[in-house]
Every structure is written in C-alpha cells, then in structure tokens.
Design a protein around this motif. Structure first.
Motif, PDB file in Angstrom:
ATOM      1  N   LEU A   1      -5.834 -26.878  31.027  1.00  0.00           N
ATOM      2  CA  LEU A   1      -4.533 -27.341  30.564  1.00  0.00           C
ATOM      3  C   LEU A   1      -4.664 -27.596  29.063  1.00  0.00           C
ATOM      4  O   LEU A   1      -5.184 -28.630  28.640  1.00  0.00           O
ATOM      5  CB  LEU A   1      -4.128 -28.612  31.315  1.00  0.00           C
ATOM      6  CG  LEU A   1      -2.720 -29.157  31.055  1.00  0.00           C
ATOM      7  CD1 LEU A   1      -1.660 -28.092  31.267  1.00  0.00           C
ATOM      8  CD2 LEU A   1      -2.459 -30.356  31.956  1.00  0.00           C
TER       9      LEU A   1
ATOM     10  N   ASN B   1       0.930 -30.705  28.345  1.00  0.00           N
ATOM     11  CA  ASN B   1       0.516 -31.932  29.031  1.00  0.00           C
ATOM     12  C   ASN B   1       1.743 -32.764  29.397  1.00  0.00           C
ATOM     13  O   ASN B   1       2.034 -33.802  28.806  1.00  0.00           O
ATOM     14  CB  ASN B   1      -0.430 -32.736  28.132  1.00  0.00           C
ATOM     15  CG  ASN B   1      -1.730 -31.997  27.881  1.00  0.00           C
ATOM     16  OD1 ASN B   1      -2.506 -31.758  28.797  1.00  0.00           O
ATOM     17  ND2 ASN B   1      -1.952 -31.615  26.629  1.00  0.00           N
TER      18      ASN B   1
ATOM     19  N   PRO C   1      -3.350 -25.371  35.478  1.00  0.00           N
ATOM     20  CA  PRO C   1      -3.665 -24.935  34.114  1.00  0.00           C
ATOM     21  C   PRO C   1      -2.545 -24.127  33.480  1.00  0.00           C
ATOM     22  O   PRO C   1      -1.754 -23.477  34.181  1.00  0.00           O
ATOM     23  CB  PRO C   1      -4.923 -24.081  34.306  1.00  0.00           C
ATOM     24  CG  PRO C   1      -4.847 -23.594  35.715  1.00  0.00           C
ATOM     25  CD  PRO C   1      -4.209 -24.711  36.487  1.00  0.00           C
ATOM     26  N   ASP C   2      -2.478 -24.149  32.152  1.00  0.00           N
ATOM     27  CA  ASP C   2      -1.537 -23.288  31.446  1.00  0.00           C
ATOM     28  C   ASP C   2      -2.249 -22.114  30.780  1.00  0.00           C
ATOM     29  O   ASP C   2      -1.612 -21.239  30.201  1.00  0.00           O
ATOM     30  CB  ASP C   2      -0.709 -24.070  30.422  1.00  0.00           C
ATOM     31  CG  ASP C   2      -1.552 -24.842  29.418  1.00  0.00           C
ATOM     32  OD1 ASP C   2      -2.770 -24.606  29.355  1.00  0.00           O
ATOM     33  OD2 ASP C   2      -0.980 -25.684  28.695  1.00  0.00           O
TER      34      ASP C   2
END
Length: 463
Positions: free
Chosen positions: A287, A291, A297-298
C-alpha cells in the motif's frame, strides 16, 4: 487440440494468401507493415412481446448498470426488476429504465418471480456464491460478474449448482467474447508466435476514481443503506459508508486488484492458448499511496508459472498493477513467443515477427584475430541458421475492429442470450470462471502469506 507451432507451417499458410484458409498476413517482402480489418455479423432477429427474455439486475452499482445497459442493446431482452441495498440506486434504476420497474432490497423477491428468466449478479464479491447458487436453484439463468468467487472453495459449489439446475451460468469477464480474443486465439493456433515464452500484463492508473475512491452520496446513512445485509457472512462491524460504497478496498468483501483486474487477463490468456491455468504464483507489492483505510495493496506484482501442456509450452507470466502511476496510466497485454509476439486488446490484435539473430556480430568477434573472425563467419554461413524464409517473415500486422463494432461487452451478452435461446454456447462457464478466478486469487494468497503458493489447474485446488 494441439496447435501447430511450426514456422514453416505458418509461412506456408501465409503465402497462400487465402482468408478462408488463414488469418496470417501475406509474406511478400523482407518486411511488412499492414493493417487488416476484423468483422462481426449478427443475424437480424425479431421477437414478439411474448418471446422476450425477462432480465433482473441484482446489484445496481457501477458495473451492474454498465452490464444492464449493454444487455438491453441485445434484441429480445427486457429488464423487469432491480435489487440493491441502497435506496438511491433503486431510484436510479427507475430513472434509467422507467417507473414500471420492480425494485427491492431483497434479491429473493426477484428469484421468487415467475416472469424472470435470467439475472445479472453484480454485487460485491463476497455475495457472488450465495446469490448465484440461489438463482440457479430458483430456475434462473445467471450472468455473474467476475471474479466468480471470493474464495477458492466456493467455485466447486457453483459448478455443482449449475450442473444440477440445468440452467446456464456465464461469468462476466467482458472481453472474453471479443473480436480481439477470437483473432488472437486463431493466430496462436496457427503458430504465429511459435511456442509461448511469457505473458506481460500491466494496468497503470493515476486517479482517485481509478484507485476505487468512488464518490459517496450525501444521503448515505444507516436508513438508506441496508448495511447488515451487505455484511452478510463477513465480520460484523459498525456502519461505515466507505465499506459499502468502496467495498473493493477491503478484503472482507472484495478480492483486491487481483480479483478485479488480474482475472480479466487470465480469462483472455487461458482462452487464447486453451490453458487450464498456472501451477505456481509468487506475489509482492504494498500500500504505497492510497492510505484511506483500505487493507489491500495499491501496487501489486505477481509472477506465475504455467506448466507444459498439449496446447502450450511451459512459460512464465508477469502481472502488475500500479494505482499511483505518475506516467498518467495505461495498460497492456502481450504474448511473447519464440517466433513473434501479439499485443491483444478487445478491438485489435497486433502481431510482430522479427528475425532471430543467429550470427555473431562485432561485439563478440572483437576478441579474435581478423583471420579467425573470417573462419567463424564461414562456419556459421555453412550452417544455414538464417534461411531466407525466416528473413521474409519479419514485420508487423494489426487486425482492427471497425468503428461501428458493438464491442466485446455486447458480444458476451449476445452469446449469453443466444445460448439461453438454444442457438449457441457460452464461452465462460463456471469451470472456466473458477480457473480464471483461482489463478487471480493465488496472488492474494501469496501476498498475505509472504511466500510462493502452488495450484493444481486441472483439479482447481491449492496444493
């Protein structure tokens, strides 16, 4: 069916120049660069009011609306009911499709109606299994959005329910039925890229919306949203707008970037090369920017191993997603083989074939005397490692859908409704859907366990 990966076979077909025999470009010069057109024809159909397929939508969110708008472009389809847990979306349904539309928060009310033939299931992932099975048991045909399941063990329950019901279940990976996929499969089977060596897939995004920070309506609250029903079997938590309207950001309800995006690529890959999927995955990521409370996850990078089968060589696949790509975004899906590569999209396929350099060049020859260099050149020339046929086959061809092509999304629904009418077969049944979803879920399994994971693509289970 085994494919013919022989360069000789591909070139022989190419020089015939007959569209009836092959989709390959004609090889007439040492290098070519051409553009050809794909085409699709649909038989005209006319349906009376009594011969309509009555459709219901369960989950009137972003994808549900896009699905329904596309489905209604197919002749002989009528939307009669919509279900959603937010009252504003029920109002939106009537705004889009008329006040006569039946609306409810309880999907079971739709399944109890005798006038509904098929349903679109476009809910959060953690509801797919329950609603799909209930719909099949109620005698409805089902179009279920990808990924088919949130968890590995849910897939076989859907497969069994579909077989027991005798109804159709198509998984909604929209590009599956596209002209691009069909042409890529044809080219691959003809040996256009030789033996596959790797797949390179990526999707870069650079916007809050692209990172699933969807807008939250100002009237959203515990009265207008049935949050308890939304949670279902997920852990009980206090009401929170973000969890309902941005559910993709939470692993309790969604499947992260793998389930949302990887699964499209797996559907296309497995279809084009007639594969059951990978047998190993190793994921990393994190991530990095968004946030916002999410627990997925990005940025995600996953490497997959595909085993050798009758339809393809052993190869590797690289999947990556970046939701904070400063380049501005973009994407690609490329099959790389021993004799060429294909860039595949829903509306186009580009085939590139290059000359494989087999002769030593100045870089490696510099260490030898001029006399030795001459002897090496003569030895290589005698081996005939670069025959003329190989040199003639280099170049680039793009097959492009016309501007008026209705698109892969339309074709996927067209195939679904044609199959319901007994005029064709669906291309993504629950078994196919589980293999695509299962491969995607391996990325999450590896990411959270922080280790490689193994998968049996034939038995469709973790090993």
């Amino acid at each position: 069916m085994k494919k013919d990966t022989s360069r000789r076979s591909f070139l022989r077909k190419a020089t015939l120049g007959s569209a009836a025999l092959t989709s390959a470009p004609m090889v007439l010069a040492s290098s070519y660069n051409e553009k050809l057109w794909l085409n699709r024809s649909y038989e005209p159909s006319f349906f009376s009011a009594n011969d309509q397929i009555n459709l219901a939508l369960i989950g009137c969110g972003i994808q549900g609306i896009y699905d329904t708008q596309t489905a209604l472009q197919v002749d002989g389809v009528k939307l009669v009911a919509v279900c959603d847990l937010y009252t504003g979306r029920l109002e939106r349904g009537k705004e889009l499709w008329g006040d006569a539309l039946f609306t409810t928060r309880d999907y079971r009310e739709l399944l109890n109606r005798k006038d509904i033939d098929a349903v679109i299931v476009a809910t959060p992932d953690h509801w797919h299994k329950t609603i799909v099975i209930d719909a099949l048991k109620a005698g409805k045909h089902v179009y279920c959005e990808k990924p088919m399941v949130q968890k590995f063990d849910e897939g076989k329950e859907i497969i069994k329910a579909q077989k027991d019901s005798g109804k159709l279940c198509q998984i909604g990976s929209q590009g599956m039925s596209s002209l691009g996929n069909e042409k890529a499969k044809q080219l691959y089977m003809e040996g256009a890229i030789g033996d596959i060596v790797m797949l390179d897939f990526y999707n870069d995004r650079y916007s809050a919306e692209g990172a699933w920070q969807y807008p939250i309506p100002p009237d959203a609250n515990a009265e207008t949203v049935d949050f308890d029903t939304f949670l279902g079997k997920a852990p009980k938590v206090p009401y929170e707008n973000k969890r309902f309207f941005r559910w993709r950001n939470y692993k309790d309800y969604g499947t992260g970037v793998a389930g949302d995006l990887f699964v499209h690529a797996f559907s296309t890959l497995n279809y084009v090369i007639s594969s059951n999927g990978p047998d190993r995955a190793l994921a990393t990521g994190g991530l990095r920017y968004w946030n916002d409370g999410r627990d997925v996850p990005d940025v995600s990078i996953t490497l997959y191993d595909y085993p050798k089968t009758d339809t393809h060589a052993a190869f590797n696949a690289a999947f990556r997603i970046n939701f904070i790509a400063g380049s501005g975004g973009g994407g690609g899906f490329k099959l790389v083989g021993t004799e060429g590569e294909m860039e595949i999209g829903q509306n186009s396929v580009t085939l590139k074939r290059s000359k494989l350099g087999m002769f030593p060049n100045g870089y490696s020859m510099i260490a030898y005397t001029e006399a030795t260099q001459q002897k090496i050149r003569e030895e290589y020339a005698a081996k005939n490692l670069e025959p003329r046929a190989s040199s003639l086959s280099t170049g680039e061809t793009t097959w492009q859908a016309p501007d008026d092509y209705k698109g892969g999304h339309y074709d996927h629904f067209f195939n679904f409704f044609q199959a319901i009418r007994g005029k064709g077969k669906i291309v993504e049944d629950p078994t196919f859907g589980l293999r695509a979803a299962g491969a995607a879920l391996l990325a999450n399994e590896s990411y959270y366990k922080k280790q490689p994971v193994n998968w049996d693509p034939n038995a469709m289970k973790l090993v």
